[in-house]
Motif scaffolding. Structure first.
Motif, PDB file in Angstrom:
ATOM      1  N   ILE A 105       7.259 -18.738  31.581  1.00  0.00           N
ATOM      2  CA  ILE A 105       6.973 -17.525  32.331  1.00  0.00           C
ATOM      3  C   ILE A 105       8.120 -17.134  33.265  1.00  0.00           C
ATOM      4  N   LYS A 165       9.107 -15.414  27.402  1.00  0.00           N
ATOM      5  CA  LYS A 165       7.740 -15.209  26.918  1.00  0.00           C
ATOM      6  C   LYS A 165       7.652 -13.987  26.017  1.00  0.00           C
ATOM      7  N   THR A 166       8.430 -12.952  26.335  1.00  0.00           N
ATOM      8  CA  THR A 166       8.314 -11.687  25.614  1.00  0.00           C
ATOM      9  C   THR A 166       9.684 -11.168  25.180  1.00  0.00           C
ATOM     10  N   ASP A 217      -1.434 -23.895  29.062  1.00  0.00           N
ATOM     11  CA  ASP A 217      -1.708 -22.707  29.868  1.00  0.00           C
ATOM     12  C   ASP A 217      -1.029 -21.481  29.256  1.00  0.00           C
ATOM     13  N   GLU A 218      -1.820 -20.591  28.671  1.00  0.00           N
ATOM     14  CA  GLU A 218      -1.250 -19.426  27.983  1.00  0.00           C
ATOM     15  C   GLU A 218      -0.491 -18.515  28.947  1.00  0.00           C
ATOM     16  N   GLU A 219      -0.976 -18.375  30.168  1.00  0.00           N
ATOM     17  CA  GLU A 219      -0.318 -17.502  31.130  1.00  0.00           C
ATOM     18  C   GLU A 219       1.085 -17.999  31.450  1.00  0.00           C
ATOM     19  N   ALA A 220       1.233 -19.306  31.638  1.00  0.00           N
ATOM     20  CA  ALA A 220       2.530 -19.873  32.019  1.00  0.00           C
ATOM     21  C   ALA A 220       3.488 -19.998  30.838  1.00  0.00           C
ATOM     22  N   GLN A 221       2.954 -20.234  29.631  1.00  0.00           N
ATOM     23  CA  GLN A 221       3.806 -20.543  28.483  1.00  0.00           C
ATOM     24  C   GLN A 221       3.899 -19.425  27.451  1.00  0.00           C
ATOM     25  N   GLY A 222       2.861 -18.590  27.378  1.00  0.00           N
ATOM     26  CA  GLY A 222       2.879 -17.516  26.393  1.00  0.00           C
ATOM     27  C   GLY A 222       2.310 -17.916  25.051  1.00  0.00           C
ATOM     28  N   THR A 242      -5.982 -23.336  26.541  1.00  0.00           N
ATOM     29  CA  THR A 242      -6.122 -21.880  26.382  1.00  0.00           C
ATOM     30  C   THR A 242      -5.135 -21.284  25.363  1.00  0.00           C
TER      31      THR A 242
END
Length: 358
Positions: free
Chosen positions: A78, A102-103, A169-174, A228
């Motif tokens: 992230i 991530k993106t 953790d999807e938010e932290a790792q993507g 997640t």
């Protein structure tokens, strides 16, 4: 000349790869360490740092040190883009651990920062520096496989879910295995094919075994409530020239067909795979052949050949690229395409539709 290096993020990948490699590299001196957990930064400085190395919990404070030439970004996905861009704007060259970001948007902003500041940027794809990868890349460069039109990028674990840090953790790792280990297999495959023009992607990701309680796992059972991200993901990639790449990635999958950071290639003149060492196949004189490449020195007592630590080779070529003002082996534009494809697989899985580029 010795380059002064700052480490941002003193967790697993920094301790497992970056810091030991830089410590061995003759042209690097680690002079600053940053981690949100002060004790981690202090421990890293004590083990790997130069005398009087600085320790920080705020990376922006570390970046104010004008003596630092290079930053290695070893934080969760992230923050890859944010820290890398800040470091380049502070006048530092940047090695960012994979994946690039991530993106796709974040990855593009990193390249823009590199171009704007004139600072070098590379991404940590150390599997390119393995002996088998290096040999196969030479084979491909020489055109020995011809036009490579089908490939498989493989990153399959049966039960090896990383349960520490923010991996789940999807938010932290993507994402999970696709963005974590699938990224290595895809990078290798694109590099061998020298094909960075995807046309469209179809993909599926799964959250099946993640729900299991008390599951068998290499690093102990995971907590299903914290899992997640996907446990496996698969992509079908069509390139602009018509070539096909199948990408497989899993941390947990009921299969015995396992292997990480591997590629198999099929071209008009021959093929290659990494399933049982490095194997090349083809035909000659109207007969089919396969040959297994012997990559170990062998044959001489008390001699194991030259150094073959991919992480050390990665670090040394990166330092040389800075000192000699040449391109690093892993170009950020190549890593961007990896991120674009991974993001497209996740998007396709969510929508049930192909994702087209351009």
């Amino acid at each position: 000349m010795t380059l002064k290096v700052g480490i941002i993020g003193c967790g697993g990948i920094a301790n497992g790869k970056h810091m030991p490699s830089l410590f061995k590299a003759e042209k690097a001196e680690m002079v600053a360490f940053c981690d949100i957990v002060l004790e981690k930064a202090e421990a890293a400085a004590k083990e790997f740092g130069a005398e009087n190395a600085s320790v920080y919990t705020n990376y922006m404070e570390l970046l104010q040190d004008k003596s630092i030439d290079v930053i290695h970004v070893c934080t969760p996905n992230i923050s890859h883009a944010e820290i890398s861009i800040a470091a380049m704007e502070a006048g530092k060259h940047v090695m960012c651990e994979k994946p690039m970001a991530k993106t796709t948007a974040e990855a593009k902003s990193m390249i823009e920062a590199s171009e704007r500041t004139g600072k070098k940027l590379t991404i940590g794809y150390q599997n390119r520096f393995r002996k088998d990868s290096d040999y196969l890349h030479q084979v491909c460069e020489n055109g020995e496989l011809g036009d490579i039109y089908y490939a498989k990028a493989k990153a399959i674990r049966r039960r090896a879910v990383p349960t520490w840090g923010v991996f789940l953790d999807e938010e932290a790792q993507g994402g999970g295995p696709l963005i974590d280990i699938g990224t290595h297999a895809l990078d290798l495959t694109l590099w061998m094919m020298d094909n960075y023009k995807p046309k469209y992607v179809v993909g599926n990701s799964y959250h099946k075994l993640a729900k299991k309680e008390n599951a068998a796992n290499a690093w102990g059972s995971w907590d299903p409530n914290k899992f997640t991200v996907e446990d496996s993901a698969f992509g079908f990639i069509t390139m602009e020239n018509g070539a096909t790449i199948v990408l497989e990635a899993s941390w947990a999958l009921n299969t015995l067909d396992v292997g990480e950071a591997r590629t198999s290639l099929s071209g008009t003149e021959g093929g290659a795979d990494m399933e049982d060492g490095l194997r090349i196949n083809g035909e000659a004189h109207s007969q089919m052949f396969e040959k297994k490449i012997q990559l170990e020195a062998g044959g001489v007592d008390f001699y194991d050949g030259t150094g073959d630590d991919p992480a050390l080779i990665e670090a040394e070529q990166w330092l040389e690229a800075i000192l000699n003002d040449t391109n690093p082996v892993v170009k950020p534009e190549q890593a961007l395409v990896v991120t674009q494809i991974l993001e497209a697989i996740y998007e396709s899985s969510k929508t049930g539709q192909p994702v087209y580029f351009n």
